[in-house]
Motif scaffolding. Structure first.
Motif, PDB file in Angstrom:
ATOM      1  N   THR A 196       3.303  -5.409  -3.670  1.00  0.00           N
ATOM      2  CA  THR A 196       3.785  -5.350  -2.272  1.00  0.00           C
ATOM      3  C   THR A 196       4.786  -4.121  -2.390  1.00  0.00           C
ATOM      4  OG1 THR A 196       5.359  -6.219  -0.664  1.00  0.00           O
ATOM      5  CG2 THR A 196       5.728  -6.817  -2.843  1.00  0.00           C
ATOM      6  N   ASP A 197       4.869  -3.517  -1.260  1.00  0.00           N
ATOM      7  CA  ASP A 197       5.811  -2.376  -1.278  1.00  0.00           C
ATOM      8  C   ASP A 197       7.056  -2.870  -0.943  1.00  0.00           C
ATOM      9  OD1 ASP A 197       5.783  -2.490   1.462  1.00  0.00           O
ATOM     10  OD2 ASP A 197       4.653  -0.805   1.848  1.00  0.00           O
ATOM     11  N   GLY A 198       7.379  -3.830  -0.375  1.00  0.00           N
ATOM     12  CA  GLY A 198       8.684  -4.590  -0.097  1.00  0.00           C
ATOM     13  C   GLY A 198       9.395  -3.579   0.883  1.00  0.00           C
ATOM     14  N   LEU A 199       8.866  -2.879   1.806  1.00  0.00           N
ATOM     15  CA  LEU A 199       9.463  -2.101   2.886  1.00  0.00           C
ATOM     16  C   LEU A 199       9.812  -2.823   4.099  1.00  0.00           C
ATOM     17  CD1 LEU A 199       7.713   1.455   2.289  1.00  0.00           C
ATOM     18  CD2 LEU A 199       9.835   0.442   1.478  1.00  0.00           C
ATOM     19  N   PHE A 200       9.326  -4.157   4.156  1.00  0.00           N
ATOM     20  CA  PHE A 200       9.502  -4.998   5.703  1.00  0.00           C
ATOM     21  C   PHE A 200      10.336  -5.887   5.412  1.00  0.00           C
ATOM     22  CE2 PHE A 200       5.714  -2.113   5.921  1.00  0.00           C
ATOM     23  CZ  PHE A 200       5.555  -1.866   7.277  1.00  0.00           C
ATOM     24  N   GLY A 201      10.785  -6.236   4.229  1.00  0.00           N
ATOM     25  CA  GLY A 201      11.748  -7.395   3.986  1.00  0.00           C
ATOM     26  C   GLY A 201      11.336  -8.613   4.086  1.00  0.00           C
ATOM     27  N   ASP A 202       9.999  -8.558   3.684  1.00  0.00           N
ATOM     28  CA  ASP A 202       9.322 -10.100   3.669  1.00  0.00           C
ATOM     29  C   ASP A 202       8.196  -9.868   2.305  1.00  0.00           C
ATOM     30  OD1 ASP A 202       7.141  -8.416   4.531  1.00  0.00           O
ATOM     31  OD2 ASP A 202       7.328  -8.954   6.775  1.00  0.00           O
ATOM     32  N   ASN A 203       7.400 -10.975   2.402  1.00  0.00           N
ATOM     33  CA  ASN A 203       6.286 -10.951   1.173  1.00  0.00           C
ATOM     34  C   ASN A 203       5.152 -10.539   1.763  1.00  0.00           C
ATOM     35  OD1 ASN A 203       7.947 -11.973  -0.864  1.00  0.00           O
ATOM     36  ND2 ASN A 203       8.058 -14.006   0.168  1.00  0.00           N
ATOM     37  N   ARG A 204       4.945  -9.584   2.802  1.00  0.00           N
ATOM     38  CA  ARG A 204       3.484  -9.318   2.944  1.00  0.00           C
ATOM     39  C   ARG A 204       2.992  -8.440   1.765  1.00  0.00           C
ATOM     40  NH1 ARG A 204       4.464  -5.862   8.295  1.00  0.00           N
ATOM     41  NH2 ARG A 204       6.039  -7.322   8.586  1.00  0.00           N
ATOM     42  N   SER A 205       1.825  -8.705   1.434  1.00  0.00           N
ATOM     43  CA  SER A 205       1.310  -7.803   0.373  1.00  0.00           C
ATOM     44  C   SER A 205       0.650  -6.374   0.476  1.00  0.00           C
ATOM     45  CB  SER A 205       0.310  -8.617  -0.358  1.00  0.00           C
ATOM     46  OG  SER A 205      -1.148  -8.736   0.496  1.00  0.00           O
ATOM     47  N   ASP A 206       0.502  -5.716  -0.136  1.00  0.00           N
ATOM     48  CA  ASP A 206      -0.394  -4.302  -0.359  1.00  0.00           C
ATOM     49  C   ASP A 206      -1.604  -4.598   0.505  1.00  0.00           C
ATOM     50  OD1 ASP A 206       1.822  -3.075  -1.260  1.00  0.00           O
ATOM     51  OD2 ASP A 206       0.696  -2.695  -3.248  1.00  0.00           O
ATOM     52  N   GLU A 207      -2.222  -5.718  -0.064  1.00  0.00           N
ATOM     53  CA  GLU A 207      -3.786  -6.157   0.646  1.00  0.00           C
ATOM     54  C   GLU A 207      -3.574  -6.189   2.005  1.00  0.00           C
ATOM     55  OE1 GLU A 207      -7.439  -8.849  -0.281  1.00  0.00           O
ATOM     56  OE2 GLU A 207      -5.895  -8.654  -1.721  1.00  0.00           O
ATOM     57  N   ASP A 208      -2.458  -7.152   2.383  1.00  0.00           N
ATOM     58  CA  ASP A 208      -2.330  -7.518   3.955  1.00  0.00           C
ATOM     59  C   ASP A 208      -2.117  -6.360   4.887  1.00  0.00           C
ATOM     60  OD1 ASP A 208      -2.112 -10.039   3.324  1.00  0.00           O
ATOM     61  OD2 ASP A 208       0.102 -10.060   3.120  1.00  0.00           O
ATOM     62  N   GLN A 209      -1.631  -5.222   4.082  1.00  0.00           N
ATOM     63  CA  GLN A 209      -1.286  -3.815   4.869  1.00  0.00           C
ATOM     64  C   GLN A 209      -2.579  -3.056   5.035  1.00  0.00           C
ATOM     65  OE1 GLN A 209       2.362  -1.939   4.671  1.00  0.00           O
ATOM     66  NE2 GLN A 209       3.239  -3.171   3.144  1.00  0.00           N
ATOM     67  N   LEU A 210      -2.998  -2.808   3.904  1.00  0.00           N
ATOM     68  CA  LEU A 210      -4.462  -1.966   3.630  1.00  0.00           C
ATOM     69  C   LEU A 210      -5.772  -2.675   4.093  1.00  0.00           C
ATOM     70  CD1 LEU A 210      -3.733  -1.068   0.118  1.00  0.00           C
ATOM     71  CD2 LEU A 210      -3.453   0.547   1.977  1.00  0.00           C
ATOM     72  N   GLY A 211      -5.705  -4.160   4.258  1.00  0.00           N
ATOM     73  CA  GLY A 211      -7.042  -4.767   4.512  1.00  0.00           C
ATOM     74  C   GLY A 211      -8.206  -4.808   3.448  1.00  0.00           C
ATOM     75  N   ALA A 212      -7.576  -4.418   2.155  1.00  0.00           N
ATOM     76  CA  ALA A 212      -8.834  -4.468   1.079  1.00  0.00           C
ATOM     77  C   ALA A 212      -7.615  -4.530  -0.203  1.00  0.00           C
ATOM     78  CB  ALA A 212      -9.529  -3.266   0.916  1.00  0.00           C
ATOM     79  N   SER A 213      -8.358  -5.240  -1.309  1.00  0.00           N
ATOM     80  CA  SER A 213      -7.620  -5.450  -2.572  1.00  0.00           C
ATOM     81  C   SER A 213      -7.783  -4.216  -3.204  1.00  0.00           C
ATOM     82  CB  SER A 213      -8.163  -6.573  -3.215  1.00  0.00           C
ATOM     83  OG  SER A 213      -9.309  -5.925  -3.728  1.00  0.00           O
TER      84      SER A 213
END
Length: 269
Positions: A196-213
């Motif tokens: 996770t990039d940790g830029l949104f103050g929550d636990n969203r993962s990089d995969e959540d943002q990118l749409g792919a692992s």
């Protein structure tokens, strides 16, 4: 599309450590400063820097950070300081600065753009902080980006975590970084944590943002380097390849040199 690293971890480790030490010696600087996020990239980068024997400053820079990210980062720093006497730590709580900045900026009705701009602001505040510590201690800012992030999909903030002096792991795929992390015995909690990039103050993962692992994106990057086209794939492969190509295109402004308008010589003299 799972990816298994094939790097020779011991040789790669020694090569990067030697490269870091040689670069610092030639640059006449004291050592390195690394921003610690609680993720595998910063853990591996800081461990590589520590192995040079040069002063290595690990900096925590929380901004409304999720507790599990903070605890993983601290676990790593404590482990690193036990192993290496040249490692020290610092913490700069940037939450008040971020909130002040946020309060002074105009809002927009476009929540997506507003939240993304604030996320990038976090990364840029951290870059400024790292360069402050670098300046007062005579250190180089070591980047923590891997090859997929830095040269594949451009998953970093321009003049944020992309603003560094040198990039020790930018020629390594994410799977390679994990292999190196296992070799370096970084905390198990970091090795198992979802990136996770940790830029949104929550636990969203990089995969959540990118749409792919990262495994999928590594596959797409390698296929793209072979000159493959989207028409050659179907199903999930086509979906991932399209994601990679789109991100690679829209983030070219980060990965390519800054464009310079060259004025004809005849206009100057």
């Amino acid at each position: 599309m799972s990816k298994t690293s094939t790097i020779q971890v011991e040789k790669v480790n020694a090569h990067i450590v030697n490269w870091l030490k040689t670069y610092a010696d030639n640059a006449k600087v004291n050592g390195f400063v690394v921003g610690i996020s609680g993720g595998v990239d910063s853990a591996v980068t800081s461990t590589l820097c520590a192995q040079t024997g040069l002063p290595t400053l690990c900096v925590e820079m929380p901004i409304h950070q999720a507790e599990n990210q903070v605890s993983r980062g601290r676990e790593h720093i404590e482990q690193l300081m036990k192993k290496f006497s040249n490692v020290s730590r610092a913490e700069a709580n940037l939450t008040p600065i971020y909130e002040t900045f946020k309060g002074e900026m105009p809002k927009t009705e476009n929540n997506v753009k507003y939240n993304l701009s604030l996320a990038n602001t976090r990364a840029r505040l951290r870059m400024t902080t790292l360069y402050y510590f670098a300046g007062i201690n005579g250190l180089l800012v070591a980047g923590t980006g891997n090859k997929v992030e830095d040269f594949g999909v451009g998953f970093y903030t321009k003049y944020g975590d992309g603003g560094v002096d040198l990039s020790p792991i930018a020629d390594l795929m994410k799977s390679d970084v994990y292999a190196l992390g296992q070799f370096l015995e970084i905390p198990e909690s970091i090795q198992k944590a979802a990136p996770t990039d940790g830029l949104f103050g929550d636990n969203r993962s990089d995969e959540d943002q990118l749409g792919a692992s990262y495994d999928e994106l590594e596959w797409a990057m390698l296929e793209d380097e072979k000159g493959c086209a989207t028409e050659q794939f179907s199903g999930r492969q086509k979906e991932v390849f399209d994601i990679y190509k789109r991100l690679n295109f829209v983030n070219k402004h980060k990965m390519d040199p800054i464009p310079v308008c060259l004025v004809p010589t005849s206009f100057k003299y």
